[in-house]
Enzyme design. Structure first.
Site, PDB file in Angstrom:
ATOM      1  N   LYS A  92      48.515  45.406  39.847  1.00  8.85           N
ATOM      2  CA  LYS A  92      47.213  46.372  40.831  1.00  8.85           C
ATOM      3  C   LYS A  92      48.796  46.432  41.285  1.00  8.85           C
ATOM      4  O   LYS A  92      49.263  46.909  42.548  1.00  8.85           O
ATOM      5  CB  LYS A  92      46.802  44.970  41.813  1.00  8.85           C
ATOM      6  CG  LYS A  92      45.753  44.695  41.050  1.00  8.85           C
ATOM      7  CD  LYS A  92      44.804  43.891  42.159  1.00  8.85           C
ATOM      8  CE  LYS A  92      44.013  42.513  41.211  1.00  8.85           C
ATOM      9  NZ  LYS A  92      44.536  41.585  40.575  1.00  8.85           N
TER      10      LYS A  92
HETATM   11  P1  5BU Z   1      37.878  34.662  37.797  1.00 14.95           P
HETATM   12  O1  5BU Z   1      38.433  32.714  37.615  1.00 14.95           O
HETATM   13  O2  5BU Z   1      37.158  34.620  36.779  1.00 14.95           O
HETATM   14  O3  5BU Z   1      37.024  35.039  38.874  1.00 14.95           O
HETATM   15  O4  5BU Z   1      39.517  35.337  37.608  1.00 14.95           O
HETATM   16  C1  5BU Z   1      39.374  36.498  37.370  1.00 14.95           C
HETATM   17  C2  5BU Z   1      40.224  37.838  37.561  1.00 14.95           C
HETATM   18  O5  5BU Z   1      40.741  37.993  37.256  1.00 14.95           O
HETATM   19  C3  5BU Z   1      41.443  37.305  38.495  1.00 14.95           C
HETATM   20  O6  5BU Z   1      42.543  36.702  38.030  1.00 14.95           O
HETATM   21  C4  5BU Z   1      41.819  38.340  39.613  1.00 14.95           C
HETATM   22  O7  5BU Z   1      42.718  38.317  39.546  1.00 14.95           O
HETATM   23  C5  5BU Z   1      41.148  38.938  38.653  1.00 14.95           C
HETATM   24  N1  5BU Z   1      40.410  40.697  39.505  1.00 14.95           N
HETATM   25  C6  5BU Z   1      39.519  40.319  39.858  1.00 14.95           C
HETATM   26  O8  5BU Z   1      38.469  39.433  39.089  1.00 14.95           O
HETATM   27  N2  5BU Z   1      38.360  41.122  39.890  1.00 14.95           N
HETATM   28  C7  5BU Z   1      39.220  42.535  39.916  1.00 14.95           C
HETATM   29  O9  5BU Z   1      38.482  43.083  40.315  1.00 14.95           O
HETATM   30  C8  5BU Z   1      40.446  42.896  39.364  1.00 14.95           C
HETATM   31  C9  5BU Z   1      40.989  41.325  38.697  1.00 14.95           C
HETATM   32 BR1  5BU Z   1      41.280  44.017  39.657  1.00 14.95          BR
END
Ligand code: 5BU
Length: 265
Positions: A92
């Site tokens: 990011k």
């Molecule tokens: P989760 O465990 O499925 O919630 O992980 C989501 C991943 O995606 C995590 O590594 C976040 O940094 C990433 N992410 C997110 O959740 N939402 C966003 O809008 C963005 C990245 Br950009």
């Protein structure tokens, strides 16, 4: 074959990396990018060996690994490559162009191993040129995913901001695609209309168990995300916190793949 499965996303794509992704996803019958959010090198390596066959890309946060070392990371990237995965650092970026170029180097040397990175466009379009210059500095190429939406509640990326990101990003050859909100299919459909068919949309905020997650995260269903226009579902805890990550990854793979077939047929 990828060209048959992906329809206009394949025919309209002008990006070698996007085509590479579509080929890997087709070989593996999976539109899953694993968010490998574990904080030890051994935890990360275990994940690749358990789920490697069922995912098409691997998303990292290199700076959250407690026992990170250049050697261990290089072995990890080698394992990802052997598992036929694109490597995607979710850094990011958001700084001015020349500092973003330097951020691609430094201790983690992201430019040398990442195929894809995320960036905000808040500082203006030169950030993309800075990131591309970073890859060029080491004779590599890569793609930038611009944050057009986010999955977290209360985020400030409103529809007007999204429009501006898409309008600038669509024209830029260094932009591989956009991050969309996987938790809200209706927002995603709107984003797809704005983006058109050439560029990718990848979506975090996806889980087979939908609803609110930890600390403001929101989750939508994998099939709905793909039908609404997502080309890759980014799944973290749904896989790495499952009792059996391999079995869980298989479920996400088949949900996403079947949805792509349904969308394109
Ligand atoms: P989760 O465990 O499925 O919630 O992980 C989501 C991943 O995606 C995590 O590594 C976040 O940094 C990433 N992410 C997110 O959740 N939402 C966003 O809008 C963005 C990245 Br950009």
């Amino acid at each position: 074959m990828a060209s048959e499965v992906w329809g206009e996303r394949w025919s309209d794509s002008t990006s070698d990396i996007a085509r590479k992704y579509m080929e890997v996803a087709t070989r593996k019958q999976s539109l899953v990018c694993l968010a490998a959010d574990r904080n030890t090198m051994s935890g990360l390596s275990d994940l690749i060996s358990e789920v490697g066959p069922y995912i098409a890309a691997l998303k990292t946060h290199v700076d959250l690994v407690d026992d990170w070392s250049p050697e261990a990371w290089s072995d990890f990237c080698k394992a990802a490559e052997e598992a036929d995965l694109l490597i995607f650092e979710d850094r990011k970026f958001a700084d001015i162009g020349k500092i973003s170029r330097s951020h691609m180097a430094g201790i983690y040397d992201i430019r040398s191993w990442a195929d894809l990175v995320t960036s905000h466009l808040i500082s203006g379009p030169d950030v993309v040129d800075g990131l591309q210059a970073g890859w060029q500095d080491v004779g590599r190429s890569g793609g930038v995913l611009l944050l057009a939406q986010m999955s977290s509640r209360g985020n400030l990326l409103n529809p007007d901001y999204t429009d501006q990101v898409v309008n600038k990003g669509r024209e830029h050859p260094g932009v591989f695609g956009f991050i969309g909100n996987g938790s809200r299919p209706e927002e995603l459909s709107e984003l797809r209309k704005k983006v058109g068919s050439e560029k990718m949309i990848w979506t975090p905020g996806v889980n087979l168990s939908t609803g609110d997650g930890e600390m403001g995260q929101r989750y939508g269903d994998p099939r709905e995300a793909v039908l609404a226009g997502s080309d890759c579902i980014i799944v973290g805890s749904g896989i790495h916190r499952a009792e059996n990550p391999g079995e869980s990854a298989k479920k996400y793979a088949s949900a996403s793949w079947n949805a792509l077939i349904e969308r394109e047929s």
